[in-house]
Design a protein around this motif. Structure first.
Motif, PDB file in Angstrom:
ATOM      1  N   UNK A 329       0.805  -1.212   0.000  1.00 27.56           N
ATOM      2  CA  UNK A 329       0.000   0.000   0.000  1.00 27.56           C
ATOM      3  C   UNK A 329       0.846   1.273   0.000  1.00 27.56           C
ATOM      4  N   UNK A 330       2.079   1.193   0.522  1.00 28.69           N
ATOM      5  CA  UNK A 330       2.879   2.400   0.726  1.00 28.69           C
ATOM      6  C   UNK A 330       3.433   2.933  -0.589  1.00 28.69           C
ATOM      7  N   UNK A 331       3.883   2.041  -1.457  1.00 31.06           N
ATOM      8  CA  UNK A 331       4.518   2.446  -2.716  1.00 31.06           C
ATOM      9  C   UNK A 331       3.635   3.386  -3.554  1.00 31.06           C
ATOM     10  N   UNK A 332       2.306   3.149  -3.665  1.00 30.36           N
ATOM     11  CA  UNK A 332       1.479   4.087  -4.430  1.00 30.36           C
ATOM     12  C   UNK A 332       1.527   5.509  -3.886  1.00 30.36           C
ATOM     13  N   UNK A 333       1.678   5.655  -2.576  1.00 28.76           N
ATOM     14  CA  UNK A 333       1.726   7.003  -1.996  1.00 28.76           C
ATOM     15  C   UNK A 333       2.999   7.735  -2.395  1.00 28.76           C
ATOM     16  N   UNK A 334       4.086   6.974  -2.625  1.00 24.91           N
ATOM     17  CA  UNK A 334       5.312   7.616  -3.120  1.00 24.91           C
ATOM     18  C   UNK A 334       5.118   8.072  -4.572  1.00 24.91           C
ATOM     19  N   UNK A 335       4.290   7.328  -5.321  1.00 27.32           N
ATOM     20  CA  UNK A 335       3.914   7.770  -6.668  1.00 27.32           C
ATOM     21  C   UNK A 335       3.201   9.119  -6.591  1.00 27.32           C
ATOM     22  N   UNK A 336       2.307   9.265  -5.582  1.00 28.00           N
ATOM     23  CA  UNK A 336       1.555  10.521  -5.424  1.00 28.00           C
ATOM     24  C   UNK A 336       2.512  11.691  -5.266  1.00 28.00           C
ATOM     25  N   UNK A 337       3.578  11.501  -4.507  1.00 27.40           N
ATOM     26  CA  UNK A 337       4.599  12.539  -4.337  1.00 27.40           C
ATOM     27  C   UNK A 337       5.225  12.892  -5.685  1.00 27.40           C
ATOM     28  N   UNK A 338       5.660  11.866  -6.418  1.00 27.01           N
ATOM     29  CA  UNK A 338       6.335  12.110  -7.697  1.00 27.01           C
ATOM     30  C   UNK A 338       5.428  12.813  -8.702  1.00 27.01           C
ATOM     31  N   UNK A 339       4.156  12.401  -8.734  1.00 25.39           N
ATOM     32  CA  UNK A 339       3.248  13.021  -9.707  1.00 25.39           C
ATOM     33  C   UNK A 339       2.857  14.431  -9.274  1.00 25.39           C
ATOM     34  N   UNK A 340       2.926  14.704  -7.975  1.00 27.99           N
ATOM     35  CA  UNK A 340       2.742  16.083  -7.523  1.00 27.99           C
ATOM     36  C   UNK A 340       3.908  16.955  -7.986  1.00 27.99           C
ATOM     37  N   UNK A 341       5.113  16.384  -7.986  1.00 31.77           N
ATOM     38  CA  UNK A 341       6.277  17.123  -8.502  1.00 31.77           C
ATOM     39  C   UNK A 341       6.093  17.384 -10.000  1.00 31.77           C
ATOM     40  N   UNK A 342       5.587  16.383 -10.725  1.00 32.85           N
ATOM     41  CA  UNK A 342       5.308  16.556 -12.157  1.00 32.85           C
ATOM     42  C   UNK A 342       4.314  17.700 -12.359  1.00 32.85           C
ATOM     43  N   UNK A 343       3.223  17.669 -11.573  1.00 29.34           N
ATOM     44  CA  UNK A 343       2.219  18.724 -11.678  1.00 29.34           C
ATOM     45  C   UNK A 343       2.798  20.095 -11.383  1.00 29.34           C
ATOM     46  N   UNK A 344       3.640  20.163 -10.361  1.00 30.24           N
ATOM     47  CA  UNK A 344       4.267  21.436  -9.990  1.00 30.24           C
ATOM     48  C   UNK A 344       5.085  21.985 -11.153  1.00 30.24           C
ATOM     49  N   UNK A 345       5.850  21.126 -11.838  1.00 31.68           N
ATOM     50  CA  UNK A 345       6.661  21.596 -12.967  1.00 31.68           C
ATOM     51  C   UNK A 345       5.774  22.119 -14.098  1.00 31.68           C
ATOM     52  N   UNK A 346       4.625  21.494 -14.295  1.00 28.41           N
ATOM     53  CA  UNK A 346       3.693  21.955 -15.344  1.00 28.41           C
ATOM     54  C   UNK A 346       3.146  23.337 -14.985  1.00 28.41           C
ATOM     55  N   UNK A 347       2.757  23.509 -13.691  1.00 28.48           N
ATOM     56  CA  UNK A 347       2.250  24.808 -13.250  1.00 28.48           C
ATOM     57  C   UNK A 347       3.272  25.914 -13.429  1.00 28.48           C
TER      58      UNK A 347
END
Length: 461
Positions: A329-347
């Motif tokens: 269950x924990x690994x998907x939450x680390x994905x959430x972090x990475x995709x938030x970084x992706x979103x931040x770069x887009x913004x």
């Protein structure tokens, strides 16, 4: 990248081999315990081609390289050994402490050194397993067929033989013989030993010269073999010092196997199994109490742990969950972090007008999407701009909350990127869909917040 030249330049700018107390590497960083931190020239090291950043965290001098760090480490280790030769280094008590580092830094360093070499095998095997599950679901491959069995063996062997692989990497870290250590790990999986358990399974009893012995199944376990090889390293070093050279070839391995295998099976193994199960139970209990809260904390806080280099303390829990349960269950939450970084770069890209800042944001986006490495963006942008870091943390927390609510899992220990999506493929088809939704939430929330938090005239610090 010229690894030889980079290793030479790094060594020259940290004060030479005599200033290196300890060295290791993880998936992306060269990790050094320096005797005198003041001798390191951060600016010159950051200017070396291939070096992305330099940070000093948890008592370690960490040089961010990226996924090619093992190649650089191999060259760096050669240079250090050549420069040192056999000359003893006289250190003061304070220098010795600095060289060793704190207990916490040593623990993180050991964990990263043990698991980092296995990450490609773990990730590749896990993704192959996800693709195999998908092939079965769309009727390309039939369960039980020769094709299925061969691919299943390819995807699962790393988990079954994990004690052997960890024995080898642990020995290299702790200073024991890697080959004898691997043999100790292999002996724990010997079929006749497993058959002694019969139908009872874990907890079955036998005896060793009259000593009651609890039998355990060690395939796919993590903690027992690491503890065993850590203990063996002390025995190995003692034997290496006290056995004459003409007897080492036979006597050292004889004593090693005769002592360590019974000791592991009687004492260390059961202790490791129960402690590993206890840690996993505690983590899963906390997740069970509030998977949403756990998703918020991990999804939002993972980048903070990465910035300090201490996320490696949690990685073994994920690997243990995958190995024993087949999912985590924990690994998907680390994905959430990475995709938030992706979103931040887009913004940032959409709002900022500074060419360098926009270019840096795009580079970070591509790096994370393809290789899941967030450190260049984390240290190059987020650490220097707390508003953007807050946008990323909130995005990761919101996405993590959704992933926790829907109980999304991965079938492999992988780093979060688009290329590792097959890790979400499960027999339960909604798992993949909810993963995509959760990661989309992370990216969108972070992108919107980063857009509003970014000034049009903002520049790259």
């Amino acid at each position: 990248m010229n690894f030889k030249q980079a290793a030479k330049d790094i060594l020259e700018n940290i004060g030479g081999a005599e200033n290196v107390g300890n060295m290791s590497h993880c998936a992306t960083r060269l990790r050094l315990n320096l005797i005198d931190r003041s001798l390191a020239n951060d600016e010159k090291i950051e200017a070396i081609p291939g070096v992305l950043n330099v940070v000093y965290k948890a008592g370690q001098y960490q040089i961010l390289i990226g996924t090619e760090v093992p190649k650089l480490y191999a060259e760096f280790e050669k240079l250090v050994n050549i420069e040192r030769g056999d000359a003893p280094v006289e250190l003061t008590e304070e220098q010795e402490k600095a060289a060793k580092g704190s207990i916490i830094s040593r623990m993180f360093s050991a964990i990263s050194a043990i698991f980092a070499p296995l990450l490609p095998a773990l990730a590749g095997s896990g993704i192959l397993r996800g693709l195999l599950i998908l092939a079965v679901q769309v009727n390309l491959i039939k369960t039980g067929s020769g094709t299925y069995t061969i691919l299943y063996a390819a995807s699962m062997s790393i988990f079954y033989f994990l004690p052997v692989m960890l024995a080898f990497t642990s020995a290299k870290r702790f200073g024991a013989s890697p080959y004898l250590s691997a043999l100790i790990g292999a002996a724990l999986l010997y079929p006749d030993l497993i058959n002694l358990m019969g139908k009872t399974g874990n907890g079955a009893m036998t005896n060793f010269f009259g000593i009651p012995t609890v039998l355990m199944n060690y395939n796919s376990t993590v903690v027992p073999i690491i503890l065993a090889i850590w203990a063996y390293s002390y025995l190995y070093k003692w034997l290496d010092r006290h056995i004459t050279e003409n007897l080492k070839l036979v006597v050292l391995p004889l004593i090693s196997l005769a002592v360590m295998l019974p000791l592991t099976i009687i004492v260390i193994g059961p202790l490791g199994v129960y402690s590993g199960e206890g840690i996993a139970w505690l983590v899963n209990w906390l997740i069970g109490r509030s998977s949403i809260l756990a998703g918020i904390v991990v999804g939002g806080g993972w980048s903070v742990l990465v910035s300090m280099g201490i996320h490696w303390a949690i990685n073994p829990i994920m690997i243990n969950n995958i190995a024993t349960n087949g999912f985590d269950y924990i690994c998907p939450w680390t994905f959430a972090c990475n995709f938030a970084v992706i979103g931040m770069t887009i913004g940032v890209f959409l709002k900022a007008r500074d060419t360098k800042l926009r270019s840096f944001a795009v580079t970070g986006l591509v790096t994370i999407v393809l290789s899941a490495i967030i450190e260049p963006t984390l240290f190059g942008l987020l650490v220097k701009n707390r508003k953007l870091w807050l946008a990323q943390i909130i995005g990761g927390a919101v996405g993590g909350a959704y992933l926790g609510l829907t109980k999304v899992v991965t079938n492999a220990f992988v780093f979060g990127s688009v290329t590792t999506f097959p890790a979400f493929i499960e027999k339960n088809g909604s798992n993949f869909l909810n993963a995509i939704i959760g990661l989309g939430i992370s990216a969108v929330v972070a992108a919107v917040l980063a857009y509003f938090f970014t000034n049009r005239e903002e520049k790259l610090a």
